[in-house]
Design an enzyme around this catalytic site. Structure first.
Site, short mmCIF file in Angstrom:
data_model
loop_
_atom_site.label_atom_id
_atom_site.label_comp_id
_atom_site.label_asym_id
_atom_site.label_seq_id
_atom_site.Cartn_x
_atom_site.Cartn_y
_atom_site.Cartn_z
N ASP A 22 0.56 -0.86 -0.01
CA ASP A 22 -0.02 -0.12 -0.13
C ASP A 22 0.94 1.84 0.21
O ASP A 22 0.65 2.07 -0.89
CB ASP A 22 -1.17 0.03 1.50
CG ASP A 22 -2.44 -0.98 0.99
OD1 ASP A 22 -2.26 -1.05 -0.46
OD2 ASP A 22 -2.57 -0.83 1.71
N CYS A 23 2.15 1.81 1.06
CA CYS A 23 2.62 2.72 0.58
C CYS A 23 3.97 2.95 -0.41
O CYS A 23 3.59 3.61 -0.80
CB CYS A 23 3.76 2.62 2.31
SG CYS A 23 2.70 2.95 3.80
N ASP B 65 3.02 1.00 -3.41
CA ASP B 65 2.23 1.49 -4.24
C ASP B 65 1.34 2.77 -4.70
O ASP B 65 1.32 3.27 -5.89
CB ASP B 65 1.11 0.06 -4.90
CG ASP B 65 1.71 -1.13 -4.67
OD1 ASP B 65 2.60 -1.31 -5.13
OD2 ASP B 65 1.01 -1.98 -4.67
N GLY C 188 0.35 8.78 2.88
CA GLY C 188 0.20 9.70 2.63
C GLY C 188 -1.05 10.51 1.95
O GLY C 188 -1.74 10.96 1.93
N GLY D 27 -8.30 2.56 -1.18
CA GLY D 27 -9.68 1.87 -1.51
C GLY D 27 -9.85 1.30 0.17
O GLY D 27 -10.41 2.20 0.02
N TYR E 213 -9.76 -0.26 2.60
CA TYR E 213 -9.86 0.07 3.78
C TYR E 213 -9.38 0.87 4.53
O TYR E 213 -8.75 2.12 3.83
CB TYR E 213 -8.31 -0.85 3.64
CG TYR E 213 -9.02 -2.16 4.45
CD1 TYR E 213 -9.69 -2.43 6.30
CD2 TYR E 213 -9.19 -2.97 3.69
CE1 TYR E 213 -9.53 -3.78 6.18
CE2 TYR E 213 -9.58 -5.12 4.51
CZ TYR E 213 -9.80 -4.54 6.01
OH TYR E 213 -10.54 -5.63 5.70
N ASP E 214 -9.95 1.17 5.61
CA ASP E 214 -9.56 3.05 6.68
C ASP E 214 -7.90 2.49 7.80
O ASP E 214 -8.56 1.68 8.52
CB ASP E 214 -10.09 3.70 7.26
CG ASP E 214 -11.28 4.50 6.13
OD1 ASP E 214 -11.65 5.10 5.62
OD2 ASP E 214 -12.05 2.89 4.84
N HIS F 227 -7.48 -12.88 3.69
CA HIS F 227 -6.28 -12.38 3.58
C HIS F 227 -5.03 -11.34 5.75
O HIS F 227 -6.54 -12.11 6.14
CB HIS F 227 -7.06 -10.33 3.05
CG HIS F 227 -7.42 -9.88 3.76
ND1 HIS F 227 -8.62 -10.41 3.46
CD2 HIS F 227 -7.10 -8.70 4.15
CE1 HIS F 227 -9.15 -8.59 5.11
NE2 HIS F 227 -8.81 -7.82 5.49
N HIS G 186 -2.60 -8.56 6.78
CA HIS G 186 -2.54 -6.99 7.07
C HIS G 186 -0.82 -6.97 7.53
O HIS G 186 -0.74 -7.76 9.35
CB HIS G 186 -3.40 -6.48 7.64
CG HIS G 186 -4.50 -5.96 7.19
ND1 HIS G 186 -4.96 -5.06 6.56
CD2 HIS G 186 -5.62 -7.13 7.40
CE1 HIS G 186 -6.35 -5.62 5.75
NE2 HIS G 186 -6.67 -6.75 6.66
N ASP H 226 25.17 3.09 15.14
CA ASP H 226 23.51 4.01 14.38
C ASP H 226 22.71 2.97 14.12
O ASP H 226 23.50 2.32 12.84
CB ASP H 226 24.00 5.19 13.90
CG ASP H 226 23.02 6.07 13.89
OD1 ASP H 226 21.54 5.22 14.23
OD2 ASP H 226 23.10 6.79 13.05
#
Length: 556
Positions: free
Chosen positions: A201-202, A204, A208, A287, A289-290, A345, A347, A496
């Site tokens: 999702d991020c 594709d 934001g 799409g 999903y929120d 599915h 997540h 680091d």
């Protein structure tokens, strides 16, 4: 990453495409009632030369509902090449089964009585105003200070989070930068209409870019402060999402700490501190999903990251209305309504956490809890106990963790900073219930999402290693992921370092998820471990919480 403009252009292209219009006529549908969403198509072994920038257009039918995702038009394959903006493939198997529109409404203004359950109205007041201050993008609250910003791919980005230590009278570093890195959502139906639905999702669509404006008093409580998000649109001009982030104090009735002492003769002591926290929130609607993403700061020094899943199921039309009618061995989901299967599915939500615990050089300690048999020389009826066996990971391989396989605490420490009692200062990870991928390792979607193979990874800081699924996620071949970078097995002791943590949900849909899904929540906590010399909220004065019986809110 796909842009909003090109997805809209692809929709307009298909709506004018004659073979599509002919199919709509054959199906007896009204083209004005058809809407589209776009889907990336993934990668299934094609060569680099064969991998074009293509998306699949997925049609849905309104005709009596606005809940579009519950009325898919199954059987159409529509591919659009975004580079040339052309329909490159179209087939229609003329599948005619479609779920009904009735029972899909979710707008309160359109729902019919009876309503319920009934919840009482509430009044929330802060007579002295909010307890936080915002200077540009720098937020100061209680003993915390951090920078908040917006990114088209990650959503909220938290930077330079530092904690004020009363004992040394200065701010001490905790988190240099933290944000969403990727979300992997594979659906578990290998059929032609579904096999490709394995979103990143991020990478594709942009977590934001897909974020939405937040509703005051509903998405965020009274007293919240809202901030806009700005990013570069497809043509380079600024695009703004108003009120896309909110910051608020959370009074949830939790207890910060308490103790009642009743064992001292003629004396009873009760000390209680109500808890308050500060939350930075964003909601991204990718799409159907929120996703509600919260960054919660607590006066005790903890940072909690929370993810809430809600919205609408992605469903498959079938001829069945009851499980007794099922003929196949596997329907890949649950019948949630007439002619409607909610498809199984996952997540997987991956965070990138560039920790700087009291400075940049840090180490990762796996503190295993080991069962010991009591020595025969010890005079006790006890036969066993557990003790700790800490091991500092020297390389990336030693720091890969599949949670739940053994009892261990995971701690990021600064080996160069110690408390007055000699303990290394640190923060430990308190994880959510572990969930890992169930796809086979050589399945193409899992190759691309190999960053989910472990719940926790530690890597040395590298400014180019930001997105767990690779810089270019769409059509990626899995050759630029966190799993690939980590194969170099670099040194991580007293360096680091960056922690990558994945929250996992295996979602078997149920009827309660229809027509909208109550929020399913998960998260994790970064909690101080020997970071302070003692309880940092010991001297926190109790807040005054009073009711407002005479304050009657106006009807909304």
């Amino acid at each position: 990453m796909l842009t909003n403009d090109e997805q809209e252009a692809a929709t307009e292209l298909v709506l004018k495409f004659k073979p599509f219009l002919d199919s709509v006529t054959k199906r007896g549908l009204n083209v004005s009632e058809i809407v589209f969403t776009t889907s990336t198509v993934g990668w299934y072994g094609e060569s680099e030369a064969e991998t074009e920038r293509v998306i699949r257009m997925m049609p849905f039918y309104l005709d009596g509902t606005i809940n579009m995702y519950l009325r898919p038009i199954e059987g159409m394959t529509i591919l659009v090449n975004l580079d040339v903006m052309k329909v490159t493939e179209f087939t229609d198997r003329l599948t005619v089964i479609m779920p009904k529109a009735n029972g899909t409404e979710y707008r309160i203004s359109e729902l019919k009585p009876p309503f319920g359950p009934t919840l009482q109205n509430a009044v929330f007041m802060q007579p002295d105003g909010p307890g936080f201050k915002i200077d540009g993008h720098v937020v100061r609250w209680a003993n915390w200070e951090f920078h908040i910003s917006f990114d088209a791919r990650a959503g909220i980005v938290i930077s330079l989070a530092s904690m004020f230590d009363m004992d040394v009278k200065k701010y001490r570093q905790v988190l240099y930068k933290g944000h969403l890195s990727e979300m992997f959502i594979p659906y578990m139906d290998p059929s032609d209409d579904w096999y490709f639905i394995t979103y990143l999702d991020c990478g594709d669509f942009g977590c934001g870019q897909c974020a939405v404006s937040l509703e005051p008093y509903r998405d965020c409580p009274a007293g919240a402060v809202f901030m806009d998000g700005v990013f570069a649109g497809q043509d380079g001009t600024p695009a703004k999402i108003p009120n896309v982030m909110c910051i608020f104090e959370k009074y949830a009735g939790d207890i910060m700490w308490r103790h009642t002492e009743a064992e001292i003769p003629n004396l009873e002591i009760t000390e209680v501190r109500p808890d308050v926290s500060l939350v930075a929130r964003i909601v991204t609607t990718v799409g159907n999903y929120d996703y509600i993403v919260d960054y919660e700061f607590k006066p005790s020094g903890s940072i909690k990251m929370g993810v809430g899943l809600t919205g609408v199921l992605e469903v498959k039309p079938v001829e069945y209305t009851h499980i007794s009618e099922i003929k196949e061995d596997d329907i890949h989901g649950t019948i949630v309504a007439d002619n409607t299967i909610g498809v199984n599915h996952d997540h997987f939500v991956t965070f990138r956490l560039d920790l700087d615990i009291d400075g940049s050089p840090n180490s990762f300690v796996r503190n295993e809890l080991v069962t010991k048999r009591t020595a025969k020389s010890v005079n006790t009826p006890r036969k066993s106990y557990w003790t700790t066996s800490p091991k500092t990971a020297k390389t990336e391989t030693e720091a890969r963790v599949k949670l739940g396989l053994k009892a261990e605490e995971l701690v990021v420490v600064n080996p160069n900073r110690k408390t007055k009692h000699g303990n290394e200062v640190g923060y430990r990870l308190l994880s959510s219930p572990p969930s890992g991928p169930l796809l086979v390792q050589d399945d193409y979607p899992q190759i691309r999402a190999a960053f989910t193979n472990y719940n926790v990874w530690i890597t040395p800081y590298n400014r180019t290693e930001v997105w767990a699924g690779g810089l270019y996620a769409d059509r990626s071949h899995g050759d630029d992921t966190l799993a690939v970078w980590s194969q170099r097995n670099r040194e991580i002791e007293n360096k680091d370092i960056v922690m990558w943590y994945t929250i996992g949900f295996h979602h078997v849909p149920s009827q309660e998820d229809f027509p909208t899904m109550p929020t399913l929540s998960g998260g994790f906590e970064l909690r101080p471990t020997n970071f302070f010399e003692q309880n940092p909220v010991l001297k926190s004065k109790p807040i005054k919480i009073a009711s407002a019986k005479n304050c009657i809110p106006k009807n909304d």
